[in-house]
Design a protein around this motif. Structure first.
Motif, PDB file in Angstrom:
ATOM      1  N   HIS A 191       0.803  -1.219   0.000  1.00  0.00           N
ATOM      2  CA  HIS A 191       0.000   0.000   0.000  1.00  0.00           C
ATOM      3  C   HIS A 191       0.843   1.279   0.000  1.00  0.00           C
ATOM      4  CE1 HIS A 191      -3.425  -2.588   0.711  1.00  0.00           C
ATOM      5  NE2 HIS A 191      -2.868  -3.067   1.812  1.00  0.00           N
ATOM      6  N   ALA A 192       2.177   1.146  -0.138  1.00  0.00           N
ATOM      7  CA  ALA A 192       3.048   2.322  -0.081  1.00  0.00           C
ATOM      8  C   ALA A 192       2.761   3.282  -1.229  1.00  0.00           C
ATOM      9  CB  ALA A 192       4.514   1.900  -0.102  1.00  0.00           C
ATOM     10  N   ASP A 193       2.472   2.725  -2.399  1.00  0.00           N
ATOM     11  CA  ASP A 193       2.194   3.555  -3.562  1.00  0.00           C
ATOM     12  C   ASP A 193       0.923   4.389  -3.342  1.00  0.00           C
ATOM     13  OD1 ASP A 193       3.022   3.785  -6.632  1.00  0.00           O
ATOM     14  OD2 ASP A 193       0.845   3.751  -6.535  1.00  0.00           O
ATOM     15  N   GLU A 194      -0.108   3.755  -2.814  1.00  0.00           N
ATOM     16  CA  GLU A 194      -1.342   4.487  -2.528  1.00  0.00           C
ATOM     17  C   GLU A 194      -1.119   5.523  -1.435  1.00  0.00           C
ATOM     18  OE1 GLU A 194      -5.829   3.854  -0.718  1.00  0.00           O
ATOM     19  OE2 GLU A 194      -4.601   2.089  -1.179  1.00  0.00           O
ATOM     20  N   LEU A 195      -0.330   5.164  -0.416  1.00  0.00           N
ATOM     21  CA  LEU A 195      -0.047   6.112   0.663  1.00  0.00           C
ATOM     22  C   LEU A 195       0.641   7.361   0.111  1.00  0.00           C
ATOM     23  CD1 LEU A 195       0.113   6.927   3.635  1.00  0.00           C
ATOM     24  CD2 LEU A 195       2.230   5.582   3.821  1.00  0.00           C
ATOM     25  N   MET A 196       1.641   7.160  -0.741  1.00  0.00           N
ATOM     26  CA  MET A 196       2.339   8.305  -1.329  1.00  0.00           C
ATOM     27  C   MET A 196       1.370   9.152  -2.152  1.00  0.00           C
ATOM     28  SD  MET A 196       5.363   9.806  -1.739  1.00  0.00           S
ATOM     29  CE  MET A 196       6.845   8.785  -1.845  1.00  0.00           C
ATOM     30  N   SER A 197       0.508   8.515  -2.927  1.00  0.00           N
ATOM     31  CA  SER A 197      -0.452   9.244  -3.755  1.00  0.00           C
ATOM     32  C   SER A 197      -1.396  10.081  -2.897  1.00  0.00           C
ATOM     33  CB  SER A 197      -1.263   8.263  -4.609  1.00  0.00           C
ATOM     34  OG  SER A 197      -0.434   7.559  -5.496  1.00  0.00           O
ATOM     35  N   ARG A 198      -1.905   9.487  -1.843  1.00  0.00           N
ATOM     36  CA  ARG A 198      -2.838  10.217  -0.973  1.00  0.00           C
ATOM     37  C   ARG A 198      -2.133  11.379  -0.260  1.00  0.00           C
ATOM     38  NH1 ARG A 198      -7.830   8.098  -0.340  1.00  0.00           N
ATOM     39  NH2 ARG A 198      -8.196   5.937  -1.038  1.00  0.00           N
ATOM     40  N   LEU A 199      -0.879  11.174   0.107  1.00  0.00           N
ATOM     41  CA  LEU A 199      -0.120  12.258   0.743  1.00  0.00           C
ATOM     42  C   LEU A 199       0.133  13.398  -0.242  1.00  0.00           C
ATOM     43  CD1 LEU A 199       2.385  10.143   2.861  1.00  0.00           C
ATOM     44  CD2 LEU A 199       0.562  11.603   3.744  1.00  0.00           C
ATOM     45  N   PHE A 200       0.425  13.062  -1.500  1.00  0.00           N
ATOM     46  CA  PHE A 200       0.539  14.102  -2.528  1.00  0.00           C
ATOM     47  C   PHE A 200      -0.751  14.916  -2.613  1.00  0.00           C
ATOM     48  CE2 PHE A 200       4.120  11.873  -4.953  1.00  0.00           C
ATOM     49  CZ  PHE A 200       5.031  12.877  -4.687  1.00  0.00           C
ATOM     50  N   ASN A 201      -1.901  14.224  -2.566  1.00  0.00           N
ATOM     51  CA  ASN A 201      -3.187  14.911  -2.643  1.00  0.00           C
ATOM     52  C   ASN A 201      -3.448  15.796  -1.426  1.00  0.00           C
ATOM     53  OD1 ASN A 201      -3.720  13.714  -5.091  1.00  0.00           O
ATOM     54  ND2 ASN A 201      -4.950  12.054  -4.233  1.00  0.00           N
ATOM     55  N   LEU A 202      -2.768  15.495  -0.323  1.00  0.00           N
ATOM     56  CA  LEU A 202      -2.866  16.320   0.887  1.00  0.00           C
ATOM     57  C   LEU A 202      -1.806  17.426   0.911  1.00  0.00           C
ATOM     58  CD1 LEU A 202      -3.528  13.500   3.526  1.00  0.00           C
ATOM     59  CD2 LEU A 202      -5.146  15.276   2.806  1.00  0.00           C
ATOM     60  N   GLY A 203      -1.012  17.513  -0.157  1.00  0.00           N
ATOM     61  CA  GLY A 203      -0.015  18.576  -0.261  1.00  0.00           C
ATOM     62  C   GLY A 203       1.333  18.247   0.335  1.00  0.00           C
ATOM     63  N   VAL A 204       1.554  16.960   0.667  1.00  0.00           N
ATOM     64  CA  VAL A 204       2.836  16.551   1.253  1.00  0.00           C
ATOM     65  C   VAL A 204       3.682  15.908   0.161  1.00  0.00           C
ATOM     66  CG1 VAL A 204       3.966  15.256   3.088  1.00  0.00           C
ATOM     67  CG2 VAL A 204       1.635  16.119   3.431  1.00  0.00           C
ATOM     68  N   SER A 205       4.777  16.536  -0.197  1.00  0.00           N
ATOM     69  CA  SER A 205       5.637  16.056  -1.280  1.00  0.00           C
ATOM     70  C   SER A 205       7.050  16.564  -1.051  1.00  0.00           C
ATOM     71  CB  SER A 205       5.125  16.563  -2.626  1.00  0.00           C
ATOM     72  OG  SER A 205       5.277  17.982  -2.700  1.00  0.00           O
ATOM     73  N   ARG A 206       7.978  16.096  -1.884  1.00  0.00           N
ATOM     74  CA  ARG A 206       9.348  16.612  -1.825  1.00  0.00           C
ATOM     75  C   ARG A 206       9.380  18.108  -2.102  1.00  0.00           C
ATOM     76  NH1 ARG A 206      13.905  14.984   0.698  1.00  0.00           N
ATOM     77  NH2 ARG A 206      13.772  12.732   0.914  1.00  0.00           N
ATOM     78  N   ALA A 207       8.504  18.578  -2.969  1.00  0.00           N
ATOM     79  CA  ALA A 207       8.470  20.007  -3.278  1.00  0.00           C
ATOM     80  C   ALA A 207       8.169  20.830  -2.037  1.00  0.00           C
ATOM     81  CB  ALA A 207       7.420  20.275  -4.358  1.00  0.00           C
ATOM     82  N   LYS A 208       7.367  20.272  -1.128  1.00  0.00           N
ATOM     83  CA  LYS A 208       7.053  20.982   0.112  1.00  0.00           C
ATOM     84  C   LYS A 208       8.153  20.793   1.148  1.00  0.00           C
ATOM     85  CE  LYS A 208       3.912  21.093   4.044  1.00  0.00           C
ATOM     86  NZ  LYS A 208       2.773  20.447   4.733  1.00  0.00           N
ATOM     87  N   LEU A 209       8.661  19.575   1.266  1.00  0.00           N
ATOM     88  CA  LEU A 209       9.600  19.237   2.337  1.00  0.00           C
ATOM     89  C   LEU A 209      11.038  19.590   2.004  1.00  0.00           C
ATOM     90  CD1 LEU A 209       8.095  15.768   3.317  1.00  0.00           C
ATOM     91  CD2 LEU A 209       7.626  18.006   4.323  1.00  0.00           C
TER      92      LEU A 209
END
Length: 325
Positions: free
Chosen positions: A285-303
């Protein structure tokens, strides 16, 4: 047991909901802040600092560039470990300074410890540092070294639960690239949680009576000069006290060490003080977790503010396979 292991969640959304529920339900507003740490492999990524992991020993020696005439060869094994870490920090300072980069200010005595290579004065300074590594005067500097990827005896944490989940997902996706179908279901990423204030408070109770010679410290260096650390809500933990340099203690996972200290302090095992919690999610489920976090605005671009973070986000988005049903 003071460490509480939750059963692995069955979906990325349940995992996120569980983490947010823990933060919003258990963390008391305006009084305490939970510390979170995401790892990509709950079985192999224990709460052990990078400089003290067995698989990093040769790497640490190469980073330290030990010469044939170095005092390293005359030291005991625990002191050699400290010297290697000291040398990594020393080289970081020297190269950063030559590059015109700002590093945390050092007092006169501490500055002498990093100057006058090979002199008797420098060796005495090192011996004073050796008694309590890392000294509090160096924590901001050592945390800078840690934050930029070199091994130290600090552990990275964050006060933001979704940031911890992101790093767990990112690491799990790297680790699972060649995983079998069975491993995708059996191996898990994890997010650790601890209340650092209650942990510290518990360990300081009856300190003299129980003769504790080891403490768990948690701190956050100033973020104004480090945009990445600020974006990641970064904080660090480390051990201090006379016993912190003993290798059998230093190389023990933090939760096990803390549990032992709490037991030595004769605290009621039913208390919540110092409780570590671990939430897990299968690699599948890591791929889905990363996708959902992107949708919440959490990404390398932010961090990782800057063009490097943006380009890494573009690359990661191109690799994600999950799509909502």
């Amino acid at each position: 047991m003071i460490t509480h292991h939750f059963e692995p969640q069955s979906s990325a959304q349940d995992f996120i909901d569980s983490l947010i529920h823990t933060q919003t339900s258990w963390q008391r507003p305006l009084r305490t802040i939970f510390a979170w740490r995401g790892v990509g492999d709950s079985e192999h990524h224990k709460l052990i600092p990078s400089a003290l992991r067995a698989e990093n020993k040769e790497y640490l020696i190469r980073l330290a560039e030990i010469s044939e005439t170095s005092i390293y060869w005359s030291l005991s094994e625990p002191d050699r470990q400290v010297y290697l870490e000291f040398r990594v920090v020393e080289r970081f300072i020297a190269i950063a300074d030559k590059s015109g980069l700002s590093v945390p200010e050092l007092g006169p005595q501490m500055r002498e410890a990093f100057d006058d290579f090979g002199s008797e004065a420098r060796q005495k300074q090192f011996e004073s540092i050796l008694a309590n590594w890392p000294p509090k005067e160096l924590i901001n500097l050592v945390s800078l070294v840690q934050h930029y990827g070199l091994p130290t005896r600090l552990l990275d944490w964050t006060s933001d639960v979704l940031t911890a989940a992101y790093f767990a997902a990112e690491s799990a996706l790297r680790n699972s690239q060649n995983a079998t179908e069975a491993e995708l279901d059996s191996r898990t990423l994890a997010v650790w949680c601890v209340n650092p204030l209650e942990l510290s408070t518990a360990l300081q109770r009856d300190l003299e009576k129980t003769a504790l010679t080891l403490k768990v410290e948690v701190g956050a260096p100033p973020r104004y000069q480090n945009p990445n650390l600020n974006a990641q809500s970064g904080m660090f933990s480390w051990l201090s006290g006379p016993d912190a340099l003993k290798l059998d203690i230093a190389r023990t996972p933090l939760d096990e060490t803390a549990n032992r200290l709490l037991k030595a302090a004769n605290l009621d095992s039913d208390r919540r003080f110092g409780t570590f919690m671990v939430s897990k999610l299968p690699w599948r489920h890591a791929d889905e977790l990363m996708s959902r976090l992107f949708n919440l605005g959490v990404s390398r671009a932010k961090l990782q503010p800057g063009y490097d973070g943006v380009s890494e986000t573009v690359r990661q988005l191109s690799r994600l396979q999950w799509r909502p049903r």
